[in-house]
Scaffold this active site. Sequence first.
Site, PDB file in Angstrom:
ATOM      1  N   TYR A  30     -12.806  -1.813  12.887  1.00  0.00           N
ATOM      2  CA  TYR A  30     -13.249  -0.628  12.157  1.00  0.00           C
ATOM      3  C   TYR A  30     -14.710  -0.256  12.399  1.00  0.00           C
ATOM      4  O   TYR A  30     -15.031   0.907  12.554  1.00  0.00           O
ATOM      5  CB  TYR A  30     -13.042  -0.826  10.642  1.00  0.00           C
ATOM      6  CG  TYR A  30     -11.599  -0.689  10.215  1.00  0.00           C
ATOM      7  CD1 TYR A  30     -11.079   0.523   9.795  1.00  0.00           C
ATOM      8  CD2 TYR A  30     -10.739  -1.784  10.257  1.00  0.00           C
ATOM      9  CE1 TYR A  30      -9.754   0.656   9.414  1.00  0.00           C
ATOM     10  CE2 TYR A  30      -9.407  -1.665   9.882  1.00  0.00           C
ATOM     11  CZ  TYR A  30      -8.919  -0.445   9.454  1.00  0.00           C
ATOM     12  OH  TYR A  30      -7.598  -0.306   9.092  1.00  0.00           O
ATOM     13  N   GLU A  45      -5.323 -10.135   8.762  1.00  0.00           N
ATOM     14  CA  GLU A  45      -6.725 -10.340   8.393  1.00  0.00           C
ATOM     15  C   GLU A  45      -6.951 -11.518   7.433  1.00  0.00           C
ATOM     16  O   GLU A  45      -7.441 -11.333   6.306  1.00  0.00           O
ATOM     17  CB  GLU A  45      -7.307  -9.059   7.802  1.00  0.00           C
ATOM     18  CG  GLU A  45      -7.231  -7.897   8.758  1.00  0.00           C
ATOM     19  CD  GLU A  45      -8.004  -6.672   8.298  1.00  0.00           C
ATOM     20  OE1 GLU A  45      -8.500  -6.678   7.157  1.00  0.00           O
ATOM     21  OE2 GLU A  45      -8.129  -5.727   9.076  1.00  0.00           O
ATOM     22  N   ASN A 102      -7.789  -5.809  14.725  1.00  0.00           N
ATOM     23  CA  ASN A 102      -8.123  -4.739  13.784  1.00  0.00           C
ATOM     24  C   ASN A 102      -9.623  -4.502  13.890  1.00  0.00           C
ATOM     25  O   ASN A 102     -10.412  -5.392  13.571  1.00  0.00           O
ATOM     26  CB  ASN A 102      -7.802  -5.150  12.335  1.00  0.00           C
ATOM     27  CG  ASN A 102      -6.309  -5.281  12.072  1.00  0.00           C
ATOM     28  OD1 ASN A 102      -5.488  -5.095  12.955  1.00  0.00           O
ATOM     29  ND2 ASN A 102      -5.970  -5.607  10.839  1.00  0.00           N
ATOM     30  N   GLN A 122       0.799  -1.224   0.000  1.00  0.00           N
ATOM     31  CA  GLN A 122       0.000   0.000   0.000  1.00  0.00           C
ATOM     32  C   GLN A 122       0.837   1.281   0.000  1.00  0.00           C
ATOM     33  O   GLN A 122       0.377   2.312  -0.455  1.00  0.00           O
ATOM     34  CB  GLN A 122      -0.962  -0.013   1.189  1.00  0.00           C
ATOM     35  CG  GLN A 122      -2.015  -1.111   1.043  1.00  0.00           C
ATOM     36  CD  GLN A 122      -2.969  -1.160   2.213  1.00  0.00           C
ATOM     37  OE1 GLN A 122      -2.685  -1.805   3.224  1.00  0.00           O
ATOM     38  NE2 GLN A 122      -4.094  -0.476   2.113  1.00  0.00           N
ATOM     39  N   GLU A 153      -5.090  -2.074  14.208  1.00  0.00           N
ATOM     40  CA  GLU A 153      -5.659  -1.167  13.192  1.00  0.00           C
ATOM     41  C   GLU A 153      -6.979  -0.619  13.678  1.00  0.00           C
ATOM     42  O   GLU A 153      -7.786  -1.350  14.279  1.00  0.00           O
ATOM     43  CB  GLU A 153      -5.924  -1.886  11.861  1.00  0.00           C
ATOM     44  CG  GLU A 153      -4.730  -2.044  10.985  1.00  0.00           C
ATOM     45  CD  GLU A 153      -5.067  -2.658   9.633  1.00  0.00           C
ATOM     46  OE1 GLU A 153      -6.123  -2.317   9.050  1.00  0.00           O
ATOM     47  OE2 GLU A 153      -4.271  -3.492   9.174  1.00  0.00           O
ATOM     48  N   ASP A 205       2.506   0.687  -7.989  1.00  0.00           N
ATOM     49  CA  ASP A 205       3.863   0.715  -8.554  1.00  0.00           C
ATOM     50  C   ASP A 205       4.751   1.736  -7.850  1.00  0.00           C
ATOM     51  O   ASP A 205       5.926   1.480  -7.599  1.00  0.00           O
ATOM     52  CB  ASP A 205       3.825   1.048 -10.047  1.00  0.00           C
ATOM     53  CG  ASP A 205       3.339  -0.126 -10.887  1.00  0.00           C
ATOM     54  OD1 ASP A 205       2.921  -1.148 -10.303  1.00  0.00           O
ATOM     55  OD2 ASP A 205       3.363  -0.013 -12.128  1.00  0.00           O
ATOM     56  N   HIS A 233       0.935  -9.202   4.354  1.00  0.00           N
ATOM     57  CA  HIS A 233      -0.233  -8.317   4.254  1.00  0.00           C
ATOM     58  C   HIS A 233      -0.682  -8.325   2.780  1.00  0.00           C
ATOM     59  O   HIS A 233      -0.555  -7.327   2.069  1.00  0.00           O
ATOM     60  CB  HIS A 233       0.139  -6.909   4.742  1.00  0.00           C
ATOM     61  CG  HIS A 233      -1.028  -6.042   5.112  1.00  0.00           C
ATOM     62  ND1 HIS A 233      -1.158  -5.444   6.348  1.00  0.00           N
ATOM     63  CD2 HIS A 233      -2.108  -5.647   4.416  1.00  0.00           C
ATOM     64  CE1 HIS A 233      -2.267  -4.727   6.386  1.00  0.00           C
ATOM     65  NE2 HIS A 233      -2.863  -4.829   5.213  1.00  0.00           N
ATOM     66  N   ARG A 285       3.800   0.079  13.050  1.00  0.00           N
ATOM     67  CA  ARG A 285       3.482  -1.224  12.455  1.00  0.00           C
ATOM     68  C   ARG A 285       3.620  -1.110  10.935  1.00  0.00           C
ATOM     69  O   ARG A 285       2.938  -0.297  10.307  1.00  0.00           O
ATOM     70  CB  ARG A 285       2.055  -1.645  12.832  1.00  0.00           C
ATOM     71  CG  ARG A 285       1.665  -2.943  12.184  1.00  0.00           C
ATOM     72  CD  ARG A 285       0.256  -3.438  12.544  1.00  0.00           C
ATOM     73  NE  ARG A 285       0.013  -4.648  11.781  1.00  0.00           N
ATOM     74  CZ  ARG A 285      -1.120  -4.926  11.136  1.00  0.00           C
ATOM     75  NH1 ARG A 285      -2.153  -4.123  11.210  1.00  0.00           N
ATOM     76  NH2 ARG A 285      -1.222  -6.030  10.434  1.00  0.00           N
TER      77      ARG A 285
HETATM   78  C1  BGC Z   1      -6.481  -3.676   6.021  1.00  0.00           C
HETATM   79  C2  BGC Z   1      -5.779  -2.508   5.365  1.00  0.00           C
HETATM   80  C3  BGC Z   1      -6.811  -1.581   4.749  1.00  0.00           C
HETATM   81  C4  BGC Z   1      -7.731  -1.094   5.846  1.00  0.00           C
HETATM   82  C5  BGC Z   1      -8.806  -0.120   5.379  1.00  0.00           C
HETATM   83  C6  BGC Z   1      -7.701  -3.294   6.809  1.00  0.00           C
HETATM   84  O1  BGC Z   1      -8.662  -4.279   6.689  1.00  0.00           O
HETATM   85  O2  BGC Z   1      -5.572  -4.370   6.827  1.00  0.00           O
HETATM   86  O3  BGC Z   1      -4.885  -2.991   4.412  1.00  0.00           O
HETATM   87  O4  BGC Z   1      -6.225  -0.513   4.086  1.00  0.00           O
HETATM   88  O5  BGC Z   1      -8.415  -2.204   6.384  1.00  0.00           O
HETATM   89  O6  BGC Z   1      -9.656  -0.720   4.459  1.00  0.00           O
END
Ligand code: BGC
Length: 501
Positions: A337, A196, A335, A48, A404, A81, A151, A106
Amino acid sequence: MFPSFIFVGLAISIASGGQTLNTCNLAPKGSPYFPRNFSFGVATSAYQVEGGWNSDGKGPSIWDDFTHNNPHLIDDSSNGDISADSYHRFDQDLAALKELKVDHYRFSISWPRIFPNGDISSRNQKGIDYYNDVIDKLLLNGIEPMATMFHYDLPSEIQKIGGFANALIIEKFVIYATELFEQFGDRVKLWMTFNEPLIYCKSSFADARYPPQVDLSGVADYICVDNTIKAHAAAYQVYRSQFYDRQKGKIGIALDSYFYFPMPNETESVYRALQFNMGFLAHPIFHKSGDYPDIMLKEIESNSLREGRLTSRLPPLKGYWKNIVRHSADFFALNYYSSRYLRRAEKPKGMNPSWERDMDCDEIVDPSWMQAVGSWLHCVPEGLEGMLKFIRDEYDNIEVIITENGWSDKGTLEDDNRIQYIKSHLQAVLNAINDGSNISGYTYWSLIDNFEWKSGYSVKFGLYAVDLMSPKRERSPKKSAYYYKEVIKSRKIPNHINEFS
Ligand code: BGC
């Protein structure tokens, strides 16, 4: 679990057509300070941010091939790239890390930079030198390196033999992990084997969104998880038997899941969904049973027999594997979100067969939840507090590092919504600590804007913007960078977001 009056209140609001609730905001419980040794950090991953996709001998990964061959499948037809060019410009990342004064960073190691064709026979010293430089510079500046081994950027040649659908991946990964312990383990003390697994196994082998785009749901995604968990445990064994005595590090595996809130009378469904998501990998590793959750094993076996198969699409772990998978992590890398409401499915879900059909639940979003750019991400800090409690209760209050947590927008520098997201989620962490959870760190995703997989560069998670139009890829702090810096400095959650510009 979460106090039921909150479930009922929110669920009723959905059922009654959605009255606005003031979420993305959590009331404090207990001390306003994080523990003195609590570690604050930020995260990135190799594909990324690094760019340099073929620099200094690096081999191709499945993401290089996928983006090059299918630009139409990436929202802005872009690829990694060059990205933020961290491979050539790590010093700019380091400057941002120093400005924030983070405790840890990380990052992930690109397997095809170390072994360009995936195999030790192709060892690439220049790739090893790059990570030595990153690690040394972090340590010189008092920043703890936290390295993820995988990853998503699998060497293309390993994919040619089936990638995670072939059990040979276990041996390949162990050889790669051993090389990383040998090269970097004198200085890296916090490792994560995989990031993940459920995301990449489902996206690569069930719905064909990610490379290698295999469309064999309910079968190949389960094989991928099974091989991943065995590769993780085998690498853990090698570390404990050959490296731990002199290196004294810790190993985890970064697991993700939504948290779930029940629709009325659906508490059992929530438990079921948490087991199909978080429990799929966490249960074998952290629970004393050493196997996949019972509810998954039973459901998938009976569905498999009904489909006319002779054996389950998800066989239990046995003998040797069960023994080495059980307790194969030293901390829980979480992680988190977002969250969803949940009920048992009203009609059959997904393809037949599939993980969705096996789980058999409907996920529902409250329209009042603050939404990021990207339909899946809503601000639900109560979910992080709920997930931390679930881990505390289910896995014997194991040490948790949040590896995360992040918010996406289109890239404004005045990113008040990101600040609100961070503030409310840090409050969730603090509340869980005050309730007795053993949480030792928080990691914001991401340090810098980067290549967001299928969304390309159209979605931004960074505390720092990256000028993609400039060859130097200059980084600029957003308002959230100043806010997070203040959190790290004061070891508490600043109340007023408007002073940080
Ligand atoms: C992933 C990342 C991703 C982030 C936001 C996570 O699930 O580990 O690679 O950028 O979410 O979508």
